[in-house]
Design an enzyme around this catalytic site. Structure first.
Site, PDB file in Angstrom:
ATOM      1  N   ASP A 455     -28.754  -2.372  -6.056  1.00  0.00           N
ATOM      2  CA  ASP A 455     -29.677  -1.235  -6.113  1.00  0.00           C
ATOM      3  C   ASP A 455     -30.962  -1.542  -5.345  1.00  0.00           C
ATOM      4  O   ASP A 455     -31.272  -2.713  -5.065  1.00  0.00           O
ATOM      5  CB  ASP A 455     -29.991  -0.936  -7.588  1.00  0.00           C
ATOM      6  CG  ASP A 455     -30.244   0.539  -7.844  1.00  0.00           C
ATOM      7  OD1 ASP A 455     -30.571   1.260  -6.879  1.00  0.00           O
ATOM      8  OD2 ASP A 455     -30.115   0.963  -9.001  1.00  0.00           O
ATOM      9  N   ASP A 519     -28.058   9.957  -8.181  1.00  0.00           N
ATOM     10  CA  ASP A 519     -28.152   9.740  -9.629  1.00  0.00           C
ATOM     11  C   ASP A 519     -27.805  11.005 -10.392  1.00  0.00           C
ATOM     12  O   ASP A 519     -27.781  11.002 -11.619  1.00  0.00           O
ATOM     13  CB  ASP A 519     -29.575   9.302 -10.011  1.00  0.00           C
ATOM     14  CG  ASP A 519     -29.774   7.815  -9.770  1.00  0.00           C
ATOM     15  OD1 ASP A 519     -28.787   7.115  -9.491  1.00  0.00           O
ATOM     16  OD2 ASP A 519     -30.934   7.356  -9.854  1.00  0.00           O
TER      17      ASP A 519
HETATM   18  C1  GLA Z   1     -31.179   3.517 -10.214  1.00  0.00           C
HETATM   19  C2  GLA Z   1     -29.710   3.822  -9.964  1.00  0.00           C
HETATM   20  C3  GLA Z   1     -29.031   4.204 -11.248  1.00  0.00           C
HETATM   21  C4  GLA Z   1     -29.188   3.089 -12.257  1.00  0.00           C
HETATM   22  C5  GLA Z   1     -30.658   2.759 -12.433  1.00  0.00           C
HETATM   23  C6  GLA Z   1     -30.843   1.532 -13.285  1.00  0.00           C
HETATM   24  O1  GLA Z   1     -31.866   4.664 -10.565  1.00  0.00           O
HETATM   25  O2  GLA Z   1     -29.591   4.808  -8.993  1.00  0.00           O
HETATM   26  O3  GLA Z   1     -27.670   4.478 -11.031  1.00  0.00           O
HETATM   27  O4  GLA Z   1     -28.484   1.957 -11.820  1.00  0.00           O
HETATM   28  O5  GLA Z   1     -31.302   2.523 -11.203  1.00  0.00           O
HETATM   29  O6  GLA Z   1     -32.171   1.222 -13.459  1.00  0.00           O
END
Ligand code: GLA
Length: 721
Positions: A455, A519
């Site tokens: 990420d 997300d």
């Molecule tokens: C980001 C990612 C999510 C999740 C969060 C965790 O927002 O896009 O899918 O993994 O971080 O903190």
């Protein structure tokens, strides 16, 4: 100076299956692209062809015409946006290049150009993938002079568009709303996008498609462009008053970011480009096949079936303990998951997003015996194990930052703005790089991890080290870190995530295996996001999860059938608290996962097609086998329709000359009346047999659908069954 190189051997044609690209390298100047479009006949006399394009000297202008080249240069042969701009420490900023070498390669050509006075050497690489027709262009600048050269811009490539490519599709977005398509009209002047966020970005995806006015999924000549780069970029179309329309793309350096000392060299990222005579479907087919063949690097060289994935994020967020996660793993395995991904919350002292990034050891409060008990449990259930990491970041509240505050990007003494409570680690610092590498390497060595969800959750602001611009170096350091880990742990797959889809590009994809497009697990939003994503990236790389009944990012409630149907067409997964599903919903979810596995090979190796649908309230799309023997389709009703009788539906990609049996492999959605004899027959086991010409051309009458519901259809050629 007389032209030394005038013969037809200086006319180079590069052919894809449906396209031709011609380089005119006659003369000593910078070669030009004399043609790019649908295939030219093999016996085309290129000299006559190119000579026929010679332009007259315009009136009241410079006394010689200067048609655009593959490297337009400011103030010398072009008065529009240059492909190269910079200045030498002695003050020179005008560059005039001559062609010194031309090297033919199997699928391309390398042009070596020289500016002896400025001491600059430029290489331009142009290659075509003969199987897909996708062009790859990149450039490199070498400072051979004694003085430093400050490079302000070097396009990876410059490509011409015909003037009748007068409309373009650009991509807008923000967190939770990535890959939204917007049509613009191309006139004189510049249209395009500059990205200074330090990552690929949600809002300025480095892709653009231009084509004939009114181009669609199945119609119109279209040209697609994508820069494979995960940092700052510029992608622009410029149309000058002489009627030349040029596309340029490249890394966008911040002021003073690239200064080439004597004998230093700068290499651009790669600009990928493709042409399709038959609309967007042809273009995405070329990109998808190219990505599959030439970009992705799978463990063991081939893609294993994409495992149905369970991800813990929207199930439990930061609330981790062995019992909860093991229970979730049990249900995940029961409904058909093949991979279990433990998301954020497992390390340091992390109860929320305010702390611990940088401290990559399991949180001893939540995981007193480390991750091994959970990994063993997951593996015991027959699933592989994945882990979330965000290696480029550090929270000010972390042991790492307390020990090394100087390891964050900064412009001291200016403030250090946090984003999601975090700062960016300066990976251009060899010590910081080594520290993170050792931490990740240890994680992978000591735990049986098959997959990393990598990420990256904030923009680079400031993207500087001690105030000196460092976005490009940071981006290359991230690439180097991933490359190093992959070399040492070749079995590990990596997902590229960046607050959803802010790092989706072919630069990162040449070292990762999946992208998290958004997300937003709201299936209604996802339909649009996934269409935009699919223009350049194949569906097997598109993470698509069945989220909770009420979306955590929009608050909208959607049926399980619609959520699962939406996830079915990508790399399917789940991201919800499965323990809360009652028996009926577990059975329903299992049914959709079984369906995905049944069609997985088709969905993940076939051609993704969208229909030109006269009804804007729905999306009709599918995946067909390259031989068109089979297709799986979806009619997704997004909103209410303007039409009382749903307009007919066409299924693109099938063969009009064949006959198909159409069946419903999943139950028709709620509210879908069996309104006609055909609908009744369709819902029966044997389905209906219909000519391909009807399915692809005139279309058939679909049943009315409720908004936020979808009908899945399977078509098999009767001669293939
Ligand atoms: C980001 C990612 C999510 C999740 C969060 C965790 O927002 O896009 O899918 O993994 O971080 O903190």
């Amino acid at each position: 100076m007389p032209n030394r190189h005038t013969g037809p051997d200086r006319l180079i044609r590069l052919d894809g299956p449906h396209s031709t690209f011609v380089v005119d390298a006659r003369g000593d100047g910078v070669p030009r692209c004399a043609y790019w479009g649908s295939s030219l006949p093999a016996d085309t006399d290129l000299e006559t062809f190119c000579d026929a394009q010679a332009r007259p000297v315009p009136r009241n202008a410079l006394d010689a015409d200067t048609p655009p080249t593959l490297v337009p240069l400011a103030g010398f042969d072009r008065l529009g946006a240059p492909a190269l701009s910079g200045s030498c420490a002695d003050g020179r900023s005008v560059t005039a290049l001559v062609l010194t070498h031309l090297t033919r390669e199997a699928d391309g050509v390398v042009l070596a150009l020289d500016d002896a006075a400025a001491g600059l050497g430029l290489e331009v690489h142009v290659a075509i993938d003969p199987q897909t027709g996708v062009l790859s262009l990149r450039s490199a600048l070498h400072n051979r002079g004694p003085h430093p050269y400050r490079l302000d811009w070097l396009a990876a490539g410059t490509l011409p568009l015909p003037l009748d490519a007068a409309e373009a599709l650009v991509f807008d977005g923000q967190w939770n709303r990535e890959f939204h398509e917007r049509r613009i009209v191309l006139g004189q002047g510049i249209a395009g996008r500059e990205n200074r966020r330090g990552r690929t970005s949600h809002d300025a995806f480095p892709g653009l498609i231009a084509g004939q006015a009114g181009f669609g999924e199945t119609r119109g000549a279209v040209y697609g462009f994508h820069l494979g780069w995960s940092g700052n970029h510029r992608l622009a179309v410029e149309t000058d008053v002489e009627g030349a329309r040029l596309v340029q793309a490249g890394e966008l350096p911040m002021p003073g970011e690239i200064v080439l000392e004597s004998d230093e060299r700068y290499d651009t990222p790669i600009l990928y480009a493709a042409f399709s005579e038959h609309g967007l479907n042809g273009l995405s087919d070329a990109f998808h096949r190219f990505v599959r063949r030439r970009v992705l690097v799978w463990p063991n060289g081939v893609m294993a079936p994409r495992p149905v994935t369970f991800n813990s994020w929207e199930a439990v967020y930061f609330h981790h303990d062995l019992k909860t996660l093991s229970d979730l793993a049990d249900v995940a395995a029961e409904v058909g998951a093949e991979r279990f991904v433990l998301d954020d919350g497992w390390f340091g002292d992390r109860d929320d997003d305010t702390s611990s990034l940088g401290d990559w050891t399991p949180d001893h409060r939540k995981w007193p015996d480390g991750l091994t008990p959970l990994i063993d449990h997951v593996r015991g259930l027959g699933m592989s194990f994945g882990l979330w990491v965000e290696p480029e970041m550090v929270n000010p509240d972390s042991d790492l930052y307390r020990a090394h505050p100087d390891w964050a990007l900064h412009a001291d003494p200016l403030p250090r703005p946090t984003g999601r409570h975090q700062l960016v680690l300066d990976l251009t610092n060899p010590e910081a790089f080594a520290h993170i590498h050792v931490a990740l390497d240890a994680l992978l060595q000591h735990n049986r991890i098959d997959y990393l969800k990598w990420d990256m959750n904030r923009d680079l602001a400031p993207g500087t080290v001690s105030g000196r611009a460092a976005v490009g170096r940071q981006t290359r350091a991230v690439y180097a870190l991933i490359d190093r880990l992959r070399a040492d742990h070749p079995h590990v797959e990596i997902e590229s995530c960046s607050s959803g889809g802010a790092r989706a590009d072919l630069g990162i994809l040449s070292r990762t295996h999946r992208i998290w497009p958004s997300d937003c697990n709201d299936a209604l939003e996802r339909q649009t996001i996934q269409r935009g994503f699919s223009r350049f990236f194949p569906p097997e790389l598109m993470g698509a999860h069945v989220g909770p009944p009420q979306s955590h990012t929009t608050g909208r409630r959607l049926t399980l059938a619609f959520r699962a149907t939406t996830a079915l067409f990508g790399h399917m997964g789940m991201e919800l608290d499965l323990r809360t599903l009652d028996r009926a919903h577990r059975t329903e979810l299992t049914g959709f996962i079984t369906l995905h596995k049944r069609f997985r090979d088709l969905l993940h190796s076939g051609q993704r097609v969208y229909a030109d649908d006269p009804d804007e309230s729905r999306l009709t799309y599918g995946t067909v086998r390259p031989d068109a023997g089979e297709g799986l389709f979806c009619i997704a009703q997004l909103t209410t329709s303007a039409w009382r009788t749903p307009p007919t539906v066409r299924l693109p990609g099938l063969d009009p000359a064949r006959t198909y049996r159409l069946t419903l492999p999943a139950p028709p959605p709620l509210g879908c009346p069996i309104g006609t004899p055909m609908h009744a027959a369709l819902a029966e086991d044997g389905g209906v047999v219909l000519p391909g010409a009807l399915l692809t051309r005139s279309g058939f009458q679909p049943p009315p659908l409720w908004p936020a519901s979808a009908l899945v259809m399977h078509a098999v050629a009767t001669d293939a069954a």
